[in-house]
Design a protein around this motif. Structure first.
Motif, PDB file in Angstrom:
ATOM      1  N   LEU A  26      36.126  17.799  21.682  1.00 48.27           N
ATOM      2  CA  LEU A  26      34.837  18.843  20.689  1.00 48.27           C
ATOM      3  C   LEU A  26      34.015  19.274  21.640  1.00 48.27           C
ATOM      4  N   PHE A  27      33.705  18.392  22.455  1.00 54.25           N
ATOM      5  CA  PHE A  27      32.427  18.889  23.398  1.00 54.25           C
ATOM      6  C   PHE A  27      33.114  20.211  24.242  1.00 54.25           C
ATOM      7  N   LEU A  28      34.335  20.189  24.539  1.00 52.06           N
ATOM      8  CA  LEU A  28      35.017  21.261  25.534  1.00 52.06           C
ATOM      9  C   LEU A  28      34.943  22.385  24.413  1.00 52.06           C
ATOM     10  N   VAL A  29      35.205  22.182  23.225  1.00 54.86           N
ATOM     11  CA  VAL A  29      35.427  23.304  22.125  1.00 54.86           C
ATOM     12  C   VAL A  29      34.167  23.780  21.956  1.00 54.86           C
ATOM     13  N   THR A  30      32.928  23.206  21.930  1.00 57.52           N
ATOM     14  CA  THR A  30      31.565  23.378  21.568  1.00 57.52           C
ATOM     15  C   THR A  30      31.099  24.349  22.837  1.00 57.52           C
ATOM     16  N   ILE A  31      31.145  23.812  24.139  1.00 59.34           N
ATOM     17  CA  ILE A  31      30.935  24.469  25.246  1.00 59.34           C
ATOM     18  C   ILE A  31      31.472  25.865  25.572  1.00 59.34           C
ATOM     19  N   PHE A  32      33.003  26.017  24.934  1.00 61.60           N
ATOM     20  CA  PHE A  32      33.602  27.337  25.063  1.00 61.60           C
ATOM     21  C   PHE A  32      32.965  28.165  24.243  1.00 61.60           C
ATOM     22  N   TYR A  33      32.663  27.736  23.187  1.00 62.39           N
ATOM     23  CA  TYR A  33      32.024  28.553  21.872  1.00 62.39           C
ATOM     24  C   TYR A  33      30.695  29.052  22.121  1.00 62.39           C
ATOM     25  N   TYR A  34      30.203  27.968  22.959  1.00 65.66           N
ATOM     26  CA  TYR A  34      28.536  28.322  23.310  1.00 65.66           C
ATOM     27  C   TYR A  34      28.712  29.186  24.481  1.00 65.66           C
ATOM     28  N   VAL A  35      29.271  29.149  25.481  1.00 63.65           N
ATOM     29  CA  VAL A  35      29.281  30.046  26.570  1.00 63.65           C
ATOM     30  C   VAL A  35      29.903  31.339  26.106  1.00 63.65           C
ATOM     31  N   ARG A  36      30.567  31.496  25.275  1.00 68.90           N
ATOM     32  CA  ARG A  36      31.013  32.800  24.580  1.00 68.90           C
ATOM     33  C   ARG A  36      29.868  33.530  23.750  1.00 68.90           C
ATOM     34  N   LEU A  37      29.121  32.946  22.973  1.00 69.80           N
ATOM     35  CA  LEU A  37      27.990  33.298  22.484  1.00 69.80           C
ATOM     36  C   LEU A  37      26.832  33.605  23.315  1.00 69.80           C
ATOM     37  N   ILE A  38      26.736  32.810  24.726  1.00 66.47           N
ATOM     38  CA  ILE A  38      25.671  33.414  25.734  1.00 66.47           C
ATOM     39  C   ILE A  38      26.305  34.681  26.170  1.00 66.47           C
ATOM     40  N   ILE A  39      27.494  34.603  26.628  1.00 63.01           N
ATOM     41  CA  ILE A  39      28.186  35.934  27.336  1.00 63.01           C
ATOM     42  C   ILE A  39      27.978  37.140  26.251  1.00 63.01           C
ATOM     43  N   LYS A  40      28.243  36.897  25.076  1.00 67.85           N
ATOM     44  CA  LYS A  40      27.942  37.983  23.922  1.00 67.85           C
ATOM     45  C   LYS A  40      26.567  38.476  23.769  1.00 67.85           C
TER      46      LYS A  40
END
Length: 235
Positions: A203-217
């Motif tokens: 769940l942490f890896l999923v969240t980090i992936f989502y969080y990083v994509r949010l920052i990149i966007k």
């Protein structure tokens, strides 16, 4: 909606400003609702961190909730908190992703309705002061709206931004420390501990992936705003 979809919406309803205004009002209402949910989620994240480390400091040794005692169930609580924290962290990222999209829509549609112009000297990267007056209060928006002063960083804004950066970083640091603790103290205990640890890491890896994509966007949107901002003629 993204910016292209919003442009199509505005073009297709250009003859009916009431439809555009109605959607604009709904966006403002949705933004207020997301603000409330965001605050609740942040309170949960903070409470979970305090409980996690409060157990180590024996701050809750005398607290009993009926037949449930924190002092006698602290191992299971510490095992489950990182998993629960990551769930709320994912919710936090999802809320702010949707919030960012809605704010972008409000800027674009509000600019159309009220005929505000883009100009880097008017700080076009962020919500205009006019739109901030009708949007739900947000400390992040308030700081961001003052981010540029004729294209230059302002010292007071940098100082105000530091705590906001810390707020963004803490939700990442805590799960990492908790996972290290899980692997060190819980992994070898039993199969239940192993399952919870694996779920927590996943769940942490999923969240980090989502969080990083949010920052990149977010960064990409800022660059796009700069590329579309007309250069002011001087002299």
């Amino acid at each position: 909606m993204n910016k292209v979809q919003t442009e199509k919406f505005l073009d297709s309803n250009s003859s009916s400003i009431e439809i555009i205004r109605d959607y604009f009002d709904k966006l403002l209402s949705k933004l207020e609702s997301l603000k409330s949910e965001n605050i609740k989620t942040q309170m949960w994240l903070l409470a979970l961190i305090m409980i996690y480390y409060g157990i180590d400091l024996k701050l809750f040794s005398e607290i009993n909730l009926g037949t449930f005692s924190i002092s006698t169930n602290q191992e299971i609580i510490k095992l489950l908190i990182p998993l629960i924290f990551n769930y709320f962290f994912l919710q936090f990222a999802a809320i702010n992703s949707q919030r960012g999209t809605i704010i972008s829509n409000i800027r674009q549609i509000g600019g159309y309705i009220y005929n505000t112009k883009n100009d880097i000297f008017e700080e076009s990267m962020y919500s205009k002061s006019f739109l901030l007056g009708i949007m739900p209060f947000s400390i992040a928006e308030e700081v961001q709206s003052k981010y540029l002063d004729k294209g230059k960083l302002k010292i007071d804004t940098i100082l105000l931004t530091i705590p906001l950066i810390a707020i963004m970083v803490i939700p990442i640091i805590f799960p990492v420390l908790a996972i290290i603790d899980l692997l060190d103290a819980q992994w070898s205990l039993n199969w239940f501990s192993k399952i919870i640890t694996v779920l927590t890491i996943w769940l942490f890896l999923v969240t980090i992936f989502y969080y990083v994509r949010l920052i990149i966007k977010s960064v990409a949107d800022v660059k796009q705003d700069f590329s579309k901002t007309p250069v002011a003629n001087v002299g």
